[in-house]
Motif scaffolding. Structure first.
Motif, short mmCIF file in Angstrom:
data_model
loop_
_atom_site.label_atom_id
_atom_site.label_comp_id
_atom_site.label_asym_id
_atom_site.label_seq_id
_atom_site.Cartn_x
_atom_site.Cartn_y
_atom_site.Cartn_z
N ASP A 262 -3.56 -24.27 54.29
CA ASP A 262 -4.10 -24.14 52.70
C ASP A 262 -4.78 -23.40 51.93
OD1 ASP A 262 -3.43 -27.38 52.91
OD2 ASP A 262 -6.02 -27.93 52.72
N TYR A 263 -6.19 -22.34 53.17
CA TYR A 263 -6.25 -21.07 51.89
C TYR A 263 -5.39 -19.99 52.60
CZ TYR A 263 -10.95 -24.01 51.40
OH TYR A 263 -11.62 -24.75 51.58
N PHE A 264 -4.74 -20.04 53.18
CA PHE A 264 -3.89 -18.61 53.04
C PHE A 264 -2.60 -19.47 52.88
CE2 PHE A 264 -4.93 -17.04 58.01
CZ PHE A 264 -5.88 -16.65 57.75
N ALA A 265 -1.93 -19.58 52.59
CA ALA A 265 -0.69 -20.40 51.49
C ALA A 265 -1.95 -20.22 50.12
CB ALA A 265 -0.62 -21.84 51.52
N LEU A 266 -3.07 -20.07 49.95
CA LEU A 266 -3.23 -20.15 48.05
C LEU A 266 -3.68 -18.46 48.48
CD1 LEU A 266 -4.57 -21.79 45.82
CD2 LEU A 266 -7.08 -21.42 46.92
N ALA A 267 -4.10 -17.77 49.24
CA ALA A 267 -3.93 -16.77 49.23
C ALA A 267 -3.06 -15.31 49.17
CB ALA A 267 -5.34 -16.06 50.43
N VAL A 268 -2.26 -16.14 49.44
CA VAL A 268 -0.17 -14.82 49.64
C VAL A 268 -0.15 -15.63 48.55
CG1 VAL A 268 1.83 -15.51 50.45
CG2 VAL A 268 -0.07 -15.27 52.58
N GLU A 269 0.25 -16.98 48.15
CA GLU A 269 0.39 -16.81 46.42
C GLU A 269 0.18 -15.89 45.72
OE1 GLU A 269 2.03 -18.05 43.20
OE2 GLU A 269 -1.03 -18.44 43.61
N VAL A 270 -1.40 -15.70 45.45
CA VAL A 270 -1.72 -14.60 44.53
C VAL A 270 -1.53 -13.76 44.50
CG1 VAL A 270 -4.09 -13.81 43.89
CG2 VAL A 270 -4.15 -16.61 44.21
N VAL A 271 -1.32 -13.50 46.06
CA VAL A 271 -1.23 -11.97 46.69
C VAL A 271 0.68 -11.73 45.66
CG1 VAL A 271 -0.63 -9.76 48.16
CG2 VAL A 271 -2.74 -11.01 48.33
N GLU A 272 1.12 -12.34 46.11
CA GLU A 272 2.42 -11.92 45.83
C GLU A 272 2.55 -12.17 43.69
OE1 GLU A 272 4.71 -15.03 48.81
OE2 GLU A 272 4.49 -13.36 50.63
N ARG A 273 2.11 -13.08 43.38
CA ARG A 273 2.13 -13.10 42.13
C ARG A 273 1.61 -11.74 41.81
NH1 ARG A 273 -2.41 -16.53 39.75
NH2 ARG A 273 -2.02 -17.70 41.05
N TYR A 274 0.66 -11.30 42.31
CA TYR A 274 0.43 -10.30 41.45
C TYR A 274 1.89 -8.90 41.61
CZ TYR A 274 -3.01 -12.55 39.08
OH TYR A 274 -3.35 -12.89 37.79
N GLY A 275 2.40 -9.13 43.37
CA GLY A 275 2.79 -7.42 43.06
C GLY A 275 2.65 -7.34 44.60
N GLY A 276 1.55 -7.96 45.01
CA GLY A 276 1.20 -7.37 46.31
C GLY A 276 2.35 -7.77 47.86
N ASN A 277 1.53 -7.43 48.68
CA ASN A 277 2.37 -7.26 49.69
C ASN A 277 1.48 -7.55 51.13
OD1 ASN A 277 5.42 -7.04 51.26
ND2 ASN A 277 4.80 -5.41 52.13
N VAL A 278 2.24 -8.83 51.55
CA VAL A 278 0.69 -9.65 52.96
C VAL A 278 1.85 -9.04 54.06
CG1 VAL A 278 -0.06 -11.60 54.46
CG2 VAL A 278 0.62 -11.88 51.65
#
Length: 414
Positions: A262-278
């Motif tokens: 749940d929490y990782f899905a949230l963090a990944v979505e936020v990073v990718e939404r702002y152009g970052g790369n996990v």
């Protein structure tokens, strides 16, 4: 448009040309929807009057279990994706009542049913819909990619590598035997073309899921030699779940996995939404970068992502509390600098990641969240260049970090 009338020799020659063309599409990695559209038109031009084709295959994706492509002679083509976990009961029940489910679970490699006869041997709800559209005949086949026995019954929900394809005609009297033989002859080249494209898509989906989108692109372009790397300038985003050790000691394994997802899905979505790369997950932590060369205003985007993460955590924690589920917080360290980005590891096991003093400094900054009492801690190399745009960046003072030569002024977002 009706299919032209060709004699058997002309039809065989046209289908032979189509076979060679299909193989070339596989070699060129042509998208499935593109070659399927052309293939259907060419089948009609070869004298086999098809009005509708449905092609389904397994997807190698963490969320998507299967994809289907549907061509209509007189309508726009369609594409469907079927989730591994979230299909509704109605979707599952509709599939169980379909001819394709019957095909997969029966000891046959194909089924054929005339739709213009009074007492059909096979009948399914979709057949009535097809009859209303003027269909007179239905043919479907299954092909496994890893097994020779094409008649073998299979669990449709196990998603084996292979394909199902169905074709209908609205020609009076349905398909002729010669036309069915022509369609059967195309099954092998269709399977080969589909498998070729599916393998490439599988590589893209799996490497993106496990390495991240940018690392996936680099690896698939041939950047795979151990030790190969390049220096890039980036904002390093080091994220950690708060209090995970104590949670893992009190919660069961399934609850821990559910919480992490749940929490990782949230963090990944936020990073990718702002152009970052996990780049990777490390226990209860996550490492991401915002490339300063590729992303306009990468520092600002990273800070905005941090604020968005704070808001998203508040929302998900409220939702989890309402459901009686355990909740947690996070800590986040942001720093900017040059890093080595590339392949590191052993001869048979590599990791595509970033290393360097800037990464180590980010880890130390993350570790300062406790002493300074803040969930988000940002270095001056990220904060100062965007201070005018983010007046809510507040200095926490200067600190000496373990293993870091220079004192660091740290900031947080108020």
């Amino acid at each position: 448009m009706a299919a032209p009338t060709l004699d058997k020799f002309e039809m065989t020659a046209a289908l032979s040309d189509l076979t060679g063309w299909l193989i070339q599409q596989g070699l060129e990695n042509t998208p499935i929807n593109a070659w399927l559209e052309t293939m259907c038109h060419r089948i009609n031009e070869a004298g086999i009057p098809i009005s509708r084709v449905n092609l389904s295959t397994r997807a190698h994706h963490p969320e998507i279990g299967a994809v289907a492509f549907r061509w209509h002679r007189d309508q726009e083509s369609e594409q469907f994706e079927y989730s591994r976990t979230s299909n509704t009961d109605d979707v599952v029940e509709e599939y169980r009542r379909s001819p394709l489910y019957h095909l997969m679970t029966s000891p046959v490699s194909e089924i054929r049913q005339r739709l213009d006869v009074p007492d059909p041997e096979l009948d399914f709800p979709i057949f009535e819909e097809l009859r209303e559209q003027g269909a007179t005949d239905y043919y479907a086949a299954k092909r496994f990619f890893l097994h020779k026995n094409q008649k073998r019954p299979s669990d449709p929900f196990a998603l084996e590598e292979g394909m199902t394809i169905s074709m209908t005609t609205d020609a009076p009297g349905g398909f002729t035997e010669a036309q069915l033989d022509g369609l059967r002859a195309l099954l092998a080249p269709i399977s080969l073309t589909l498998k070729s494209g599916a393998n490439r898509k599988m590589a893209e989906d799996i490497t993106a899921a496990y390495l991240g989108a940018d690392a996936s692109r680099r690896v698939l372009s041939g950047d795979i030699m151990r030790g190969s790397s390049e220096t890039i300038s980036a904002v390093i985003w080091y994220f950690d779940l708060r209090g995970f050790t104590s949670l893992s000691e009190t919660l069961g394994a399934e609850a821990i996995i559910g919480l992490l997802n749940d929490y990782f899905a949230l963090a990944v979505e936020v990073v990718e939404r702002y152009g970052g790369n996990v780049l990777k997950f490390m226990g209860d932590g996550m490492l991401a970068i915002f490339d300063l060369t590729d992303i306009p205003e990468a520092r600002l985007k990273a800070v905005e992502a941090a604020c968005a993460l704070r808001e998203a955590f508040a929302e998900i924690n409220a939702a989890r509390e309402k459901e009686g589920l355990p909740t947690t917080g996070f800590t986040l360290g942001l720093h900017a600098g040059d890093v080595l980005y590339g392949n590191i590891g052993g001869k048979t096991r590599l990791d595509f990641t970033v290393i360097g003093p800037a990464v180590n400094t980010t880890a130390r900054i993350l570790g300062m969240s406790g002493p300074v009492g803040q969930d988000i801690v940002i270095s001056s190399k990220v904060a100062l260049p965007v201070k005018d745009q983010r007046p809510d960046l507040v200095s926490l003072g200067q600190y000496r970090l373990r293993g870091v030569t220079e004192r660091q002024e740290l900031f947080t977002v108020d």
